[in-house]
Write a protein that holds these residues in place. Structure first.
Motif, mmCIF file in Angstrom:
data_model
loop_
_atom_site.group_PDB
_atom_site.id
_atom_site.type_symbol
_atom_site.label_atom_id
_atom_site.label_comp_id
_atom_site.label_asym_id
_atom_site.label_seq_id
_atom_site.Cartn_x
_atom_site.Cartn_y
_atom_site.Cartn_z
ATOM 1 N N ILE A 44 0.816 -1.212 0.000
ATOM 2 C CA ILE A 44 0.000 0.000 0.000
ATOM 3 C C ILE A 44 0.852 1.266 0.000
ATOM 4 C CG2 ILE A 44 -0.302 0.380 2.479
ATOM 5 C CD1 ILE A 44 -3.286 0.767 1.927
ATOM 6 N N THR A 45 2.168 1.122 0.217
ATOM 7 C CA THR A 45 3.048 2.297 0.143
ATOM 8 C C THR A 45 3.454 2.619 -1.292
ATOM 9 O OG1 THR A 45 5.088 0.998 0.445
ATOM 10 C CG2 THR A 45 3.973 1.799 2.444
ATOM 11 N N HIS A 46 3.174 1.713 -2.230
ATOM 12 C CA HIS A 46 3.468 2.016 -3.634
ATOM 13 C C HIS A 46 2.559 3.161 -4.090
ATOM 14 C CE1 HIS A 46 3.754 1.670 -7.985
ATOM 15 N NE2 HIS A 46 4.795 0.843 -7.848
ATOM 16 N N PRO A 47 3.109 4.171 -4.738
ATOM 17 C CA PRO A 47 2.294 5.349 -5.080
ATOM 18 C C PRO A 47 1.116 5.059 -6.007
ATOM 19 C CG PRO A 47 4.460 5.424 -6.153
ATOM 20 C CD PRO A 47 4.514 4.324 -5.138
ATOM 21 N N ALA A 48 1.133 3.929 -6.714
ATOM 22 C CA ALA A 48 0.022 3.606 -7.627
ATOM 23 C C ALA A 48 -0.919 2.566 -7.053
ATOM 24 C CB ALA A 48 0.573 3.128 -8.967
ATOM 25 N N VAL A 49 -0.706 2.150 -5.788
ATOM 26 C CA VAL A 49 -1.561 1.145 -5.151
ATOM 27 C C VAL A 49 -2.487 1.822 -4.157
ATOM 28 C CG1 VAL A 49 -1.628 -0.885 -3.652
ATOM 29 C CG2 VAL A 49 0.079 -0.730 -5.477
ATOM 30 N N SER A 50 -3.789 1.658 -4.351
ATOM 31 C CA SER A 50 -4.778 2.233 -3.438
ATOM 32 C C SER A 50 -5.129 1.268 -2.313
ATOM 33 C CB SER A 50 -6.038 2.604 -4.223
ATOM 34 O OG SER A 50 -7.028 3.114 -3.373
ATOM 35 N N MET A 51 -5.317 -0.009 -2.640
ATOM 36 C CA MET A 51 -5.657 -1.018 -1.637
ATOM 37 C C MET A 51 -5.133 -2.359 -2.117
ATOM 38 S SD MET A 51 -6.899 -1.846 1.265
ATOM 39 C CE MET A 51 -7.719 -0.331 1.784
ATOM 40 N N ALA A 52 -4.795 -3.242 -1.175
ATOM 41 C CA ALA A 52 -4.250 -4.543 -1.547
ATOM 42 C C ALA A 52 -4.697 -5.606 -0.564
ATOM 43 C CB ALA A 52 -2.721 -4.499 -1.593
ATOM 44 N N ALA A 53 -4.846 -6.819 -1.066
ATOM 45 C CA ALA A 53 -5.137 -7.992 -0.238
ATOM 46 C C ALA A 53 -4.282 -9.137 -0.745
ATOM 47 C CB ALA A 53 -6.614 -8.356 -0.311
ATOM 48 N N VAL A 54 -3.645 -9.854 0.174
ATOM 49 C CA VAL A 54 -2.729 -10.941 -0.177
ATOM 50 C C VAL A 54 -3.291 -12.261 0.350
ATOM 51 C CG1 VAL A 54 -0.423 -11.901 0.215
ATOM 52 C CG2 VAL A 54 -0.695 -9.453 -0.232
ATOM 53 N N VAL A 55 -3.278 -13.284 -0.500
ATOM 54 C CA VAL A 55 -3.771 -14.607 -0.112
ATOM 55 C C VAL A 55 -2.799 -15.670 -0.594
ATOM 56 C CG1 VAL A 55 -6.182 -13.867 -0.200
ATOM 57 C CG2 VAL A 55 -5.147 -14.965 -2.199
ATOM 58 N N GLY A 56 -2.949 -16.866 -0.035
ATOM 59 C CA GLY A 56 -2.174 -18.005 -0.491
ATOM 60 C C GLY A 56 -2.926 -18.795 -1.541
ATOM 61 N N VAL A 57 -2.204 -19.278 -2.552
ATOM 62 C CA VAL A 57 -2.802 -20.103 -3.607
ATOM 63 C C VAL A 57 -2.012 -21.397 -3.717
ATOM 64 C CG1 VAL A 57 -3.707 -18.132 -4.895
ATOM 65 C CG2 VAL A 57 -1.404 -18.957 -5.376
ATOM 66 N N PRO A 58 -2.660 -22.487 -4.141
ATOM 67 C CA PRO A 58 -1.976 -23.781 -4.205
ATOM 68 C C PRO A 58 -0.769 -23.746 -5.156
ATOM 69 C CG PRO A 58 -4.352 -24.044 -4.446
ATOM 70 C CD PRO A 58 -4.082 -22.583 -4.541
ATOM 71 N N HIS A 59 0.292 -24.491 -4.761
ATOM 72 C CA HIS A 59 1.493 -24.601 -5.598
ATOM 73 C C HIS A 59 1.970 -26.051 -5.550
ATOM 74 C CE1 HIS A 59 5.686 -24.125 -6.944
ATOM 75 N NE2 HIS A 59 5.262 -23.031 -7.560
ATOM 76 N N ALA A 60 2.357 -26.590 -6.707
ATOM 77 C CA ALA A 60 2.683 -28.025 -6.819
ATOM 78 C C ALA A 60 3.847 -28.440 -5.946
ATOM 79 C CB ALA A 60 2.977 -28.372 -8.283
ATOM 80 N N THR A 61 4.869 -27.601 -5.817
ATOM 81 C CA THR A 61 6.060 -28.000 -5.055
ATOM 82 C C THR A 61 6.227 -27.243 -3.737
ATOM 83 O OG1 THR A 61 7.411 -26.413 -6.306
ATOM 84 C CG2 THR A 61 7.288 -28.692 -7.133
ATOM 85 N N HIS A 62 5.774 -25.976 -3.683
ATOM 86 C CA HIS A 62 5.950 -25.177 -2.467
ATOM 87 C C HIS A 62 4.781 -25.315 -1.491
ATOM 88 C CE1 HIS A 62 9.502 -23.421 -4.117
ATOM 89 N NE2 HIS A 62 8.870 -22.763 -5.074
ATOM 90 N N GLY A 63 3.728 -25.998 -1.903
ATOM 91 C CA GLY A 63 2.535 -26.092 -1.053
ATOM 92 C C GLY A 63 1.612 -24.918 -1.285
ATOM 93 N N GLU A 64 2.099 -23.708 -1.049
ATOM 94 C CA GLU A 64 1.345 -22.483 -1.314
ATOM 95 C C GLU A 64 2.256 -21.449 -1.946
ATOM 96 O OE1 GLU A 64 -2.122 -21.347 1.629
ATOM 97 O OE2 GLU A 64 -0.363 -21.876 2.810
ATOM 98 N N ASP A 65 1.655 -20.558 -2.692
ATOM 99 C CA ASP A 65 2.374 -19.410 -3.205
ATOM 100 C C ASP A 65 1.594 -18.152 -2.866
ATOM 101 O OD1 ASP A 65 4.555 -18.216 -4.373
ATOM 102 O OD2 ASP A 65 4.531 -19.528 -6.129
ATOM 103 N N VAL A 66 2.201 -16.999 -3.152
ATOM 104 C CA VAL A 66 1.640 -15.722 -2.732
ATOM 105 C C VAL A 66 1.039 -14.986 -3.916
ATOM 106 C CG1 VAL A 66 2.133 -13.531 -1.595
ATOM 107 C CG2 VAL A 66 3.404 -15.590 -0.936
ATOM 108 N N LYS A 67 -0.236 -14.562 -3.749
ATOM 109 C CA LYS A 67 -0.904 -13.775 -4.779
ATOM 110 C C LYS A 67 -1.462 -12.498 -4.165
ATOM 111 C CE LYS A 67 -4.381 -13.798 -8.433
ATOM 112 N NZ LYS A 67 -5.172 -14.622 -9.367
ATOM 113 N N ALA A 68 -1.300 -11.397 -4.890
ATOM 114 C CA ALA A 68 -1.821 -10.110 -4.431
ATOM 115 C C ALA A 68 -2.953 -9.644 -5.332
ATOM 116 C CB ALA A 68 -0.714 -9.065 -4.417
#
Length: 510
Positions: free
Chosen positions: A424-448
């Protein structure tokens, strides 16, 4: 004897001609609000509702909500406030699960046909005996020469309200809150927020929710304040109401503060409300960037606190009179203890991360008729919240994230809120939400999921590179999806479980 309805009765006795509620051109004095409440209580008595019965209430932020709420309490019954966005089968579930004897329902509008929805839900709950439309209950406007009928004597530990959790981890459960816990929470809030006798409070938070119910309605009516009702939050309208009614107090969740900033930036006169002097945030962690921007734009520092439906809700708050600590939810309120624990209920010392546990007058009796669920979250009076936090040397707590929002990528723990604070400190970002998504080898990955600032251009690869420079290699988002809006609950919280489902994670029924 202690009956929560005394909050309204006392203020009506002390300030009968003071304006209690404002909705559009409608203005009700405390005496008129008490008279309306007694009209509804009289109808309940005629239908045989009595001490110990449960009565469901489906009503938006209109005068009949507090009138009906305190009417149910006056006859000694238990209030079960319903989320006005429920569908008929969900209404039926709440009526059945709570054992409701009656459903009091606001008729609603074509856009929100609560009467129609409520009746459909009532028809699917055969054990519920009575369906009453609030709009049809006669308004006598009088309580007789001797005043309203006496409130039924209830004990301090009797259940006053059953508040249903949002059901993010299964079917909603009803938290049993007592007359003592609800009354004391209103008194503690009044002390914390240093409310004044001329307080004008904007009631935008849903009154069926713990935050709006205790920290706005109950606290405001205890104080003898004027409540300006907003049936559904809209930031542009909220700003107009603040100016028109001289609002001095606003309580909201983080997305409301974010929306108010946007509304102020686009309004014609771009003037902050002149009389606003208190702003309170709760319900979710307030991004530091939003806190600082609001203080600059509105000239009012946001006081952040913390609580849950199961804690009536206020449990922790930044002490009044002291400079707030950005990012902190403060310290435990009067009469409440807090600590950090691990999975085995063992204390986490120092500044280590642990799950918040709470004990005090504000904690629920338990989940209604769910002893196993109660036992899983309570031990020796302590309630484990599911929120991860840290504590500094002065006893201030800092929310890290929800236990169930934790992302585990390749064995590393990633806390979404930490990443959102950076995004949210990025000058072009107004709002953000981060969640985990399934990943074949890491178990989960990060999506914004990101809402860009209007009029800016931002590409996925560009934002990911920006994050890579500011976050550890295992943390930064591997994918970004830009959106015009994010899904919200009726109380304004971001529906992360829906985002997770849309991103290919766990299924979501909401």
């Amino acid at each position: 004897m202690l009956n929560l309805s005394s909050l309204l009765e006392h203020s009506a006795r002390e300030h009968p001609e003071r304006i209690a509620l404002v909705l559009g051109d409608t203005r009700l004095t405390y005496a008129e609000l008490l008279a309306r409440s007694e009209d509804i209580a009289g109808e309940l008595r005629r239908w045989g509702v009595c001490k110990g019965d449960t009565v469901a209430l489906s009503c938006p932020n209109v005068p009949d909500f507090p009138a009906a709420y305190f009417a149910i309490l006056r006859v000694g019954a238990v209030v079960v406030p319903l989320n006005v966005m429920l569908r008929p089968q969900e209404v039926a579930y709440h009526l059945t699960d709570s054992g409701a004897k009656a459903l009091l329902c606001f008729e609603g509008t074509p856009q929100l046909p609560l009467g129609e929805t409520g009746k459909a839900g009532f028809d699917q709950a055969p054990a519920c005996e009575h369906f009453l439309l609030l709009d049809r209950i006669e308004r006598t406007g009088a309580t007789g020469a001797a005043g309203p009928a006496e409130a039924v004597a209830t004990a301090a530990e009797d259940t006053a309200v059953i508040l249903y959790t949002s059901g993010t981890t299964g079917r909603p459960k009803g938290a049993e809150l007592t007359h003592r816990s609800m009354a004391m929470n209103a008194m503690v809030a009044d002390r914390l927020f240093t409310a004044a006798d001329d307080e004008v409070m904007l009631a935008s938070l849903p009154l069926f929710h713990a935050f709006g119910q205790s920290a706005v309605m109950n606290m405001g009516l205890l104080r003898g304040a004027t409540l300006v009702l907003q049936p559904r939050f809209d930031a542009d309208e909220a700003l107009q109401l603040m100016h028109r009614e001289g609002v001095t107090f606003f309580a909201g969740v983080p997305t409301m503060y974010w929306a108010l900033l946007g509304a102020l930036a686009t309004t014609d006169d771009r003037e902050a409300p002149a009389r606003l002097r208190t702003a309170v945030s709760g319900g979710a962690a307030l991004p530091v960037e939003v806190l600082q921007r609001f203080g600059t734009a509105f000239g009012v520092g946001v006081q952040e606190g913390y609580g849950l439906s199961e804690t009536s809700p206020v449990a922790c708050f930044n002490p009044p009179g002291l400079p707030p600590r950005p990012g902190s939810i403060g310290r435990p309120v009067w009469g409440v203890q807090m600590k950090l624990i691990d999975d085995s209920w063992q204390d986490v010392p120092g500044d280590g991360r642990g799950e918040i546990a709470i004990r005090g007058h504000n904690v629920m009796k338990g989940y209604f008729q769910r002893p196993d669920d109660t036992a899983s979250v309570m031990s020796d009076g302590w309630f484990r919240t599911g929120d991860i936090a840290q504590r500094d040397a002065d006893g201030y707590y800092y929310i890290v994230d929800r236990v169930k929002d934790l992302i585990i990528r390749g064995g590393f723990n990633i806390y979404p809120r930490e990443l959102e604070e950076v995004l949210i400190t990025h000058p072009a970002v107004s709002m953000a939400a981060v969640v985990g998504v399934p990943h074949a080898t890491h178990g989960e990955d990060v999506k914004a999921f990101v809402i860009p600032v209007p009029g800016t251009e931002l590409r996925e690869a560009e934002l990911i590179d920006w994050c890579r420079e500011r976050m550890a290699a295992y943390k930064y988002p591997r994918s970004v999806e830009f959106r015009d809006s994010l899904p919200l609950t009726s109380t304004g919280k971001i529906l992360k479980r829906r985002l997770t489902a849309e991103a290919g994670g766990e299924p979501c029924s909401t």
